[in-house]
Design an enzyme around this catalytic site. Structure first.
Site, PDB file in Angstrom:
ATOM      1  N   GLY A 134       0.821  -1.198   0.000  1.00 30.11           N
ATOM      2  CA  GLY A 134       0.000   0.000   0.000  1.00 30.11           C
ATOM      3  C   GLY A 134       0.861   1.257   0.000  1.00 30.11           C
ATOM      4  O   GLY A 134       1.980   1.269  -0.510  1.00 30.11           O
ATOM      5  N   LEU A 135       0.323   2.318   0.591  1.00 30.99           N
ATOM      6  CA  LEU A 135       1.010   3.611   0.653  1.00 30.99           C
ATOM      7  C   LEU A 135       1.373   4.125  -0.734  1.00 30.99           C
ATOM      8  O   LEU A 135       2.467   4.659  -0.958  1.00 30.99           O
ATOM      9  CB  LEU A 135       2.265   3.539   1.537  1.00 30.99           C
ATOM     10  CG  LEU A 135       2.046   3.191   3.017  1.00 30.99           C
ATOM     11  CD1 LEU A 135       3.369   3.096   3.746  1.00 30.99           C
ATOM     12  CD2 LEU A 135       1.138   4.208   3.695  1.00 30.99           C
ATOM     13  N   CYS A 136       0.464   3.935  -1.682  1.00 26.68           N
ATOM     14  CA  CYS A 136       0.719   4.405  -3.052  1.00 26.68           C
ATOM     15  C   CYS A 136      -0.504   5.140  -3.588  1.00 26.68           C
ATOM     16  O   CYS A 136      -0.847   5.012  -4.770  1.00 26.68           O
ATOM     17  CB  CYS A 136       1.097   3.235  -3.952  1.00 26.68           C
ATOM     18  SG  CYS A 136      -0.011   1.827  -3.891  1.00 26.68           S
ATOM     19  N   GLY A 137      -1.159   5.893  -2.743  1.00 26.99           N
ATOM     20  CA  GLY A 137      -2.300   6.687  -3.186  1.00 26.99           C
ATOM     21  C   GLY A 137      -3.465   5.800  -3.606  1.00 26.99           C
ATOM     22  O   GLY A 137      -3.791   4.796  -2.971  1.00 26.99           O
TER      23      GLY A 137
END
Length: 371
Positions: A134-137
């Site tokens: 994750g952590l990719c918008g």
């Protein structure tokens, strides 16, 4: 104005007891400050004490260091992924054109090639490629939303479907939705390899040749640049009759040009330089003759075609994920720096108010002794 108005702007309820004496004396004190400076009018008040602000400021500093490090790591990885995408596109696109030319020569011959047979579509296999982290918008959310929209469209048309999920995020998404039939879950192993693409190609090949499905569609995120990546639906099987890589509507998704981005440092800060790269395609001669039997050539090239198309989709998806993560971490770093600025201003205002309050108490005590 009394000094308690300046103090209570950033003080918490726990600090009210310490300033009660200040409010008693400041109501009769002739020395008063302006209510508030226009310099801080745009800053949202933070209601907590000095210790709480200091702890929160340290926490935001640590978060900013983490997001900055993740941004630099993604920027370093996206260069390699981008080169793999751009270098692999000419091969996959030329391979499709070669297959199309061979297929054209076999139109008048009675030859059965299962991967090129177009039959009535009763069931569709959707190969959904998502990221592993994750952590990719909105990268993973966009591709899963497109999959949901395509599933709803197939339902309205009365066409059955099954899903082949690639990536950990896709696995967790479809596990939480048991009403969506999933043929199998496949997880990536970091940087895409031909072996990983071959595993997916074998599954797709067996489904299509056994006529369990009549059409295979590839859902992935097409990499355009570091700031643009578009979810697309590409028809993988049967082979495109136009010799191009097309989406489900027959629109070509071939790349006419690519952009390389180089990471540089200007004035001590990370910067990006853009280079345009144009892909030149060689036209095949219409009078080309093949020494071997075209059927043997097709038997050898069709598995290679499946592998190359799936590998290209995996590479583009990875490059898009890294670019999205780099952008998300860049925004998070900027937000953390803005929050640190606001916290530092609130901390300084709270500290100044506390010092001013102590001075007023000393002055008030001295006045009481002399009166």
């Amino acid at each position: 104005m009394n000094f308690i108005n300046l103090t209570t702007l950033v003080s918490s309820k726990s600090c009210l007891s310490s300033t009660s004496l200040l409010s008693l004396h400041s109501s009769t004190n002739p020395f008063q400050l302006p209510r508030s400076s226009s310099r801080f009018s745009h800053v949202t008040p933070i209601h907590c004490g000095l210790r709480e602000i200091r702890n929160r400021l340290n926490s935001v500093k640590n978060t900013q260091k983490i997001t900055e490090a993740m941004k630099l790591v993604s920027a370093a990885k996206v260069r390699r992924a981008q080169e793999a995408v751009v270098n692999g596109r000419p091969f996959s696109e030329t391979l499709v054109e070669v297959l199309y030319n061979i297929n054209e020569q076999l139109q008048n011959e009675d030859i059965d090639m299962p991967l090129t047979n177009i039959r009535p579509v009763k069931k569709v296999a959707l190969v959904v490629i998502t990221g592993d982290r994750g952590l990719c918008g909105g990268f993973n959310n966009n591709i899963t939303k497109m999959a949901e929209a395509r599933i709803a469209e197939l339902k309205n048309q009365g066409v059955e479907y099954t899903v082949i999920s690639v990536g950990k995020k896709g696995r967790s998404y479809f596990i939480r939705r048991p009403h969506i039939p999933v043929d199998r879950f496949l997880e990536g192993m970091g940087f895409p390899t031909a072996k990983e693409a071959q595993t997916i190609a074998d599954n797709v090949f067996s489904l299509f040749v056994s006529e369990e499905v009549d059409k295979v569609e590839l859902l992935y995120t097409k990499f355009v640049s570091l700031v643009k990546f578009v979810p697309v639906i590409q028809t993988l099987l049967p082979l495109s009759p136009k010799g191009r890589i097309c989406d489900m509507n027959g629109v070509s998704v071939d790349a006419d040009g690519d952009e390389f981005f180089r990471l540089t440092s200007k004035e001590g800060k990370l910067a990006l330089e853009r280079d345009a790269v144009r892909t030149e395609k060689a036209e095949l001669s219409p009078i080309m003759q093949f020494e071997q039997d075209p059927v043997q050539i097709l038997d050898a090239l069709l598995p290679l075609y499946l592998n190359s198309q799936i590998l290209k989709a995996l590479q583009e998806s990875l490059a898009s994920e890294l670019a999205a993560r780099m952008g998300a971490m860049s925004n998070a770093t900027d937000n953390a720096m803005e929050l640190m600025k606001n916290l530092s201003m609130s901390y300084n205002r709270e500290r100044q108010a506390k010092i001013t309050g102590e001075l007023l108490e000393i002055i008030a005590g001295a006045d009481a002794l002399t009166s």
